[in-house]
Scaffold this motif. Structure first.
Motif, PDB file in Angstrom:
ATOM      1  N   GLY A 164      10.288  -2.316  -6.124  1.00 43.83           N
ATOM      2  CA  GLY A 164       9.537  -3.856  -6.060  1.00 43.83           C
ATOM      3  C   GLY A 164       9.623  -4.495  -4.709  1.00 43.83           C
ATOM      4  O   GLY A 164       9.828  -5.794  -4.836  1.00 43.83           O
ATOM      5  N   PRO A 165       9.440  -3.968  -3.552  1.00 40.09           N
ATOM      6  CA  PRO A 165       9.379  -4.839  -2.367  1.00 40.09           C
ATOM      7  C   PRO A 165       8.120  -5.794  -2.403  1.00 40.09           C
ATOM      8  O   PRO A 165       6.978  -5.339  -3.237  1.00 40.09           O
ATOM      9  CB  PRO A 165       9.447  -3.959  -1.253  1.00 40.09           C
ATOM     10  CG  PRO A 165       8.457  -2.855  -2.082  1.00 40.09           C
ATOM     11  CD  PRO A 165       8.906  -2.674  -3.188  1.00 40.09           C
ATOM     12  N   THR A 166       7.969  -6.671  -1.584  1.00 42.63           N
ATOM     13  CA  THR A 166       6.850  -7.444  -1.235  1.00 42.63           C
ATOM     14  C   THR A 166       5.908  -6.823  -0.420  1.00 42.63           C
ATOM     15  O   THR A 166       6.236  -6.609   0.591  1.00 42.63           O
ATOM     16  CB  THR A 166       7.182  -9.010  -0.856  1.00 42.63           C
ATOM     17  OG1 THR A 166       7.897  -9.550  -1.880  1.00 42.63           O
ATOM     18  CG2 THR A 166       5.883  -9.866  -0.615  1.00 42.63           C
ATOM     19  N   VAL A 167       4.707  -6.820  -0.675  1.00 45.26           N
ATOM     20  CA  VAL A 167       3.714  -5.623  -0.001  1.00 45.26           C
ATOM     21  C   VAL A 167       2.802  -6.886   0.637  1.00 45.26           C
ATOM     22  O   VAL A 167       2.009  -7.458  -0.012  1.00 45.26           O
ATOM     23  CB  VAL A 167       3.116  -4.753  -0.885  1.00 45.26           C
ATOM     24  CG1 VAL A 167       2.175  -3.812   0.340  1.00 45.26           C
ATOM     25  CG2 VAL A 167       4.170  -3.696  -1.245  1.00 45.26           C
ATOM     26  N   LEU A 168       2.598  -6.456   1.922  1.00 41.26           N
ATOM     27  CA  LEU A 168       1.462  -7.386   2.678  1.00 41.26           C
ATOM     28  C   LEU A 168       0.513  -6.524   3.281  1.00 41.26           C
ATOM     29  O   LEU A 168       1.141  -5.660   3.907  1.00 41.26           O
ATOM     30  CB  LEU A 168       2.180  -8.263   3.997  1.00 41.26           C
ATOM     31  CG  LEU A 168       3.407  -9.065   3.540  1.00 41.26           C
ATOM     32  CD1 LEU A 168       4.040  -9.923   4.878  1.00 41.26           C
ATOM     33  CD2 LEU A 168       2.849 -10.593   2.591  1.00 41.26           C
ATOM     34  N   ARG A 169      -0.581  -6.701   3.095  1.00 38.93           N
ATOM     35  CA  ARG A 169      -1.626  -5.810   3.497  1.00 38.93           C
ATOM     36  C   ARG A 169      -2.748  -7.051   4.225  1.00 38.93           C
ATOM     37  O   ARG A 169      -2.770  -7.931   4.178  1.00 38.93           O
ATOM     38  CB  ARG A 169      -2.540  -5.300   2.172  1.00 38.93           C
ATOM     39  CG  ARG A 169      -1.955  -4.190   1.588  1.00 38.93           C
ATOM     40  CD  ARG A 169      -2.959  -3.533   0.734  1.00 38.93           C
ATOM     41  NE  ARG A 169      -2.206  -2.518  -0.266  1.00 38.93           N
ATOM     42  CZ  ARG A 169      -1.699  -2.608  -1.229  1.00 38.93           C
ATOM     43  NH1 ARG A 169      -1.779  -3.653  -1.947  1.00 38.93           N
ATOM     44  NH2 ARG A 169      -1.078  -1.510  -2.069  1.00 38.93           N
ATOM     45  N   THR A 170      -2.811  -6.108   5.567  1.00 40.58           N
ATOM     46  CA  THR A 170      -3.559  -6.798   6.392  1.00 40.58           C
ATOM     47  C   THR A 170      -4.856  -6.089   6.735  1.00 40.58           C
ATOM     48  O   THR A 170      -4.804  -4.697   7.002  1.00 40.58           O
ATOM     49  CB  THR A 170      -3.046  -7.261   7.775  1.00 40.58           C
ATOM     50  OG1 THR A 170      -2.245  -6.093   8.169  1.00 40.58           O
ATOM     51  CG2 THR A 170      -1.579  -8.218   7.403  1.00 40.58           C
TER      52      THR A 170
END
Length: 420
Positions: free
Chosen positions: A160-166
């Protein structure tokens, strides 16, 4: 869930009860006799192996059920039969048709696979829901199948990490908390207030490129296009999950992601009398080394390799007196739900070091404080020329991403074996 899977789950719980009975019998003895005999140790290892085999079987059965449903729906689509719109969204269906066309050489040789929502920046937590929780009612696109297999092969992604999509891969600067504000103090009337600011730094998230080649015969690509779709998703997801996932655990941060184990801080060191292993008290100390806000997070959990779990299954707390408390490890009660230690979910990853002197063999904490950056698209390219002399079609898959811990105040802690 089929009756067979339910029976497997019941068998798993039965094996665990046998394991507890074996350990309880040893605990009931006195002195040195409390240790498992050679015969009991052999039985214990066999029971643990049985638990692991049942886990693998249940997982395979759940995946087989989902593959069967996906295949039935794909065949209905190929036969131009109407599909219930509640079962599959138009976007997911369009993506599947686009991938199938690319696989068989009917379209351009390059293909970008993106999430269904074209958001410029998306921050969320990866999770893997069980079929009984409603996953079977949600359409699974080719992209989501890839992510699912990546998650299955990476303990950090599953935790459950925080996922940043760019949308693009330029360097991304993320604030990092290195120290929180100290306590407020009593101030006299008209007295000066003391500055009490938190300390921040910056984490630079890059876009390191991970890629691999996969070759299949021309006959396979054209004769079994429906099955090939799931096969490519599985192989690509596993390969990218293994490569990217290894660095999310132990990456050095230099020309590769900074792994969760590398960025975490020490929570507990093992006793000098034990060669690298953790005791029940060590796990409890590690548990409470993470402060309550992180410890109470839904993304808080344990991460270790499978071999470490076997020894953890023997450990108890001391709530009922020495050696007579509750087992710290508890099996998940339904298929697809993780086992727990002290009530927190347990995830496994083969890239976490083995139990040894000085080894960081156990991670515990709030994994949402670990940020995974992923450039939005997964790029696939197809070549009929690379292996022209063998009539093989070559597929190339590329993922760009990075990862780092953005709170180094103690959100994630590790256990280290004694160095002496």
């Amino acid at each position: 869930m089929t009756d067979f899977i339910k029976r497997l789950q019941e068998r798993r719980l039965n094996v665990w009860e046998q394991t507890k009975a074996l350990l309880d019998a040893a605990e009931a003895r006195t002195g040195e006799e409390r240790k498992l005999t050679a015969e009991e140790e052999t039985t214990y290892q066999a029971l643990n192996a049985d638990l692991d085999q049942i886990d693998a079987r249940v997982k395979d059965m759940v995946e087989a059920e989902q593959r069967s449903k996906d295949a039935d729906e794909a065949f209905r689509s190929l036969l131009d039969q109407p599909v219930n719109p509640d079962q599959r969204g138009g976007a997911a269906k369009g993506e599947v048709e686009r991938v199938r066309s690319w696989l068989t050489g009917q379209s351009a040789r390059s293909l970008d696979i993106r999430p269904e929502s074209p958001l410029p920046l998306d921050s969320r937590t990866l999770s893997k829901l069980t079929a009984t929780a409603g996953a079977n009612t949600v359409p699974i696109s080719f992209y989501n199948q890839l992510v699912q297999h990546m998650t299955e092969n990476s303990g950090v992604l599953a935790a459950g990490p925080t996922v940043l999509r760019t949308a693009s891969g330029e360097q991304l600067q993320v604030p990092k908390t290195t120290a929180h504000s100290a306590n407020a103090s009593i101030v006299a009337e008209a007295g000066n207030l003391t500055a009490n600011d938190p300390t921040f730094g910056q984490v630079s998230l890059d876009a390191y490129k991970y890629g691999f080649l996969l070759q299949v015969s021309h006959e396979l690509a054209n004769d079994t296009a429906v099955d090939l779709l799931g096969y490519l998703a599985m192989q690509a997801g596993r390969a990218l999950g293994n490569g990217f996932g290894a660095h999310l655990v132990t990456g050095t941060g230099s020309s590769q992601p900074n792994g969760a184990l590398t960025a975490a801080t020490l929570g507990k060191t093992g006793a000098a009398s034990v060669v690298g292993a953790a005791s029940g008290d060590d796990l409890i100390d590690l548990f409470y080394s993470v402060i309550a806000p992180y410890r109470n997070s839904s993304s808080c959990g344990w991460l270790m390799r499978d071999a470490t779990v076997a020894s953890i299954r023997k450990l108890r707390d001391n709530s009922g007196g020495a050696g007579t408390g509750n087992y710290l490890w508890q099996p998940g009660l339904t298929a697809g739900t993780p086992d727990t230690i002290l009530g927190k979910p347990l995830y496994t990853d083969p890239n976490v070091p083995s139990v040894a002197l000085s080894a960081k063999s156990i991670l515990f904490g709030d994994f949402s404080a670990y940020f995974v950056r992923q450039v939005e698209s997964l790029r696939f390219e197809r070549s009929d020329d690379y292996a022209f002399n063998t009539d093989l079609i070559t597929y190339r898959a590329i993922l760009r991403g990075d990862g780092d811990l953005v709170d180094t105040t103690g959100a994630v802690k590790y256990f280290a074996g004694n160095a002496a």
